[in-house]
Design an enzyme around this catalytic site. Structure first.
Site, PDB file in Angstrom:
ATOM      1  N   MET A   1     -28.376  23.838  18.325  1.00  0.00           N
ATOM      2  CA  MET A   1     -27.693  25.126  18.163  1.00  0.00           C
ATOM      3  C   MET A   1     -27.401  24.975  16.760  1.00  0.00           C
ATOM      4  SD  MET A   1     -25.295  26.138  21.412  1.00  0.00           S
ATOM      5  CE  MET A   1     -23.745  25.051  21.001  1.00  0.00           C
TER       6      MET A   1
ATOM      7  N   HIS B   1     -27.307  17.893  11.609  1.00  0.00           N
ATOM      8  CA  HIS B   1     -26.795  16.679  11.050  1.00  0.00           C
ATOM      9  C   HIS B   1     -27.657  15.527  11.286  1.00  0.00           C
ATOM     10  CE1 HIS B   1     -25.254  15.823  14.905  1.00  0.00           C
ATOM     11  NE2 HIS B   1     -24.576  16.636  15.206  1.00  0.00           N
TER      12      HIS B   1
ATOM     13  N   GLY C   1     -27.625  13.282  13.626  1.00  0.00           N
ATOM     14  CA  GLY C   1     -28.123  12.957  14.865  1.00  0.00           C
ATOM     15  C   GLY C   1     -29.220  13.881  15.368  1.00  0.00           C
ATOM     16  N   HIS C   2     -29.278  15.223  14.927  1.00  0.00           N
ATOM     17  CA  HIS C   2     -30.388  15.957  15.058  1.00  0.00           C
ATOM     18  C   HIS C   2     -31.585  15.309  14.533  1.00  0.00           C
ATOM     19  CE1 HIS C   2     -26.881  18.860  15.706  1.00  0.00           C
ATOM     20  NE2 HIS C   2     -27.698  19.306  16.532  1.00  0.00           N
TER      21      HIS C   2
ATOM     22  N   LYS D   1     -27.635  11.168  23.808  1.00  0.00           N
ATOM     23  CA  LYS D   1     -26.542  10.650  25.052  1.00  0.00           C
ATOM     24  C   LYS D   1     -25.319  10.937  24.753  1.00  0.00           C
ATOM     25  CE  LYS D   1     -29.301   6.471  26.285  1.00  0.00           C
ATOM     26  NZ  LYS D   1     -29.252   4.818  26.168  1.00  0.00           N
TER      27      LYS D   1
ATOM     28  N   ASP E   1     -24.058  13.840  24.635  1.00  0.00           N
ATOM     29  CA  ASP E   1     -23.529  14.716  25.836  1.00  0.00           C
ATOM     30  C   ASP E   1     -24.159  14.559  27.050  1.00  0.00           C
ATOM     31  OD1 ASP E   1     -22.294  16.725  24.152  1.00  0.00           O
ATOM     32  OD2 ASP E   1     -24.324  17.025  23.131  1.00  0.00           O
TER      33      ASP E   1
ATOM     34  N   VAL F   1     -25.610   8.717  17.484  1.00  0.00           N
ATOM     35  CA  VAL F   1     -25.673   8.481  15.836  1.00  0.00           C
ATOM     36  C   VAL F   1     -24.033   8.655  15.685  1.00  0.00           C
ATOM     37  CG1 VAL F   1     -26.403   8.969  13.665  1.00  0.00           C
ATOM     38  CG2 VAL F   1     -27.990   9.298  15.596  1.00  0.00           C
TER      39      VAL F   1
ATOM     40  N   LEU G   1     -21.275  11.683  15.477  1.00  0.00           N
ATOM     41  CA  LEU G   1     -21.835  12.704  14.838  1.00  0.00           C
ATOM     42  C   LEU G   1     -21.620  14.106  15.698  1.00  0.00           C
ATOM     43  CD1 LEU G   1     -24.638  11.781  12.290  1.00  0.00           C
ATOM     44  CD2 LEU G   1     -22.379  11.726  12.085  1.00  0.00           C
TER      45      LEU G   1
ATOM     46  N   SER H   1     -21.481  18.806  15.458  1.00  0.00           N
ATOM     47  CA  SER H   1     -21.517  19.667  14.515  1.00  0.00           C
ATOM     48  C   SER H   1     -20.061  20.496  14.479  1.00  0.00           C
ATOM     49  CB  SER H   1     -22.162  20.847  14.859  1.00  0.00           C
ATOM     50  OG  SER H   1     -23.697  20.674  14.950  1.00  0.00           O
TER      51      SER H   1
END
Length: 273
Positions: A27, A31, A33-34, A145, A147, A173, A181, A183
């Site tokens: 979305m 960051h 993590g993405h 993981k 979510d 992450v 992490l 958003s």
């Protein structure tokens, strides 16, 4: 990097490519993590596709859809630097139709934990993920993981609808202070961020207790709740990886989940044991 906003154009473009496709749905407000998800796709697949779409159907009335962080230009640069081949940035009108056929979350696992306080949220998630998977038709799709409930429901949808995609879970992450992490972390003040650290601390405590041989679920939850005070707790849950109730931790088949409100920011975290 190719940027596409049309679903039909993306489908046509990808049909003309050769090789495996790794897909990372997001979305935006990207960051580290993405970026980790993108790197995993880059390692395993020949073509990497990232989508950025703030999905309206997973936000309930009064939630932060309009305030959800959007940084399109920065996100484009991040994707380019991370080696993304195709960035898909559709508008809602590209994905949704009047009186359309809908995918719904399961009646039990879609309405517990996060789904209990956000009824319909996971139906919105599954609805858009089904569409995106059908548009991209990836070999592998990468999900964090963090979510965990969302990940589990997506895995169920892929299984129950016989979708031809491999779902790849990727470890959470964390920032240097241990906070997972997200958003939404940008919403936290300095003081709130300090309070938010109680969430990973509670999970660390749970892991430590298990390593010491404490397996009773209620005993572990009580210790976690002490650490989390005075945060407003949505839930502390210790479940199997199929999201069934456990009385005792089962090593290799347990996920411990926390949802808490810090200020007005809802944060999720978990640990897999």
């Amino acid at each position: 990097m190719k940027i596409i906003s049309s679903a039909l154009e993306l489908k046509q473009y990808l049909r003309e490519q050769n090789g495996t496709i790794g897909y990372v749905p997001t979305m935006g407000a990207l960051h580290e993590g993405h970026i980790t998800l993108i790197k995993e796709a880059r390692k395993s697949d020949e073509i990497v596709v990232v989508s950025i779409f703030v999905n309206p159907t997973q936000f309930l009335e009064g939630e932060d859809l309009d305030k959800y962080p959007r940084r399109d230009e920065a996100d484009k640069k991040i994707c380019e630097l991370a080696g993304v081949d195709v960035l898909f940035m559709p508008h809602a009108k590209e994905l949704y139709f009047d009186d359309e056929v809908k995918v719904c979350a399961p009646n039990v696992r879609g309405y517990v934990l996060e789904g209990a306080t956000r009824p319909g949220h996971f139906s919105g998630v599954l609805r858009v993920v089904m569409k995106l998977l059908n548009i991209v038709n990836p070999t592998n799709a990468y999900f964090g993981k963090k979510d965990a409930q969302q990940l589990h429901l997506i895995e169920l949808m892929v299984k129950h609808y016989f979708l031809n995609v491999n779902i790849v879970p990727v470890d959470t992450v964390r920032d240097s202070d241990g906070l997972a992490l997200s958003s939404r972390n940008v919403y936290l003040s300095k003081e709130q961020r300090e309070e938010a650290l109680k969430i990973p601390k509670s999970l660390y405590k749970a892991s430590s207790l298990v390593s010491q041989g404490v397996l009773d679920v209620e005993e572990i939850k009580e210790e976690m709740l002490q650490i989390l005070k005075p945060l407003e707790i949505g839930y502390v849950a210790i479940l199997s990886r199929e999201f069934n109730v456990l009385q005792r931790v089962e090593i290799g088949n347990t996920v411990i989940l926390v949802e808490a409100l810090v200020g007005k920011t809802r944060l999720l975290d978990n640990v897999w044991l």
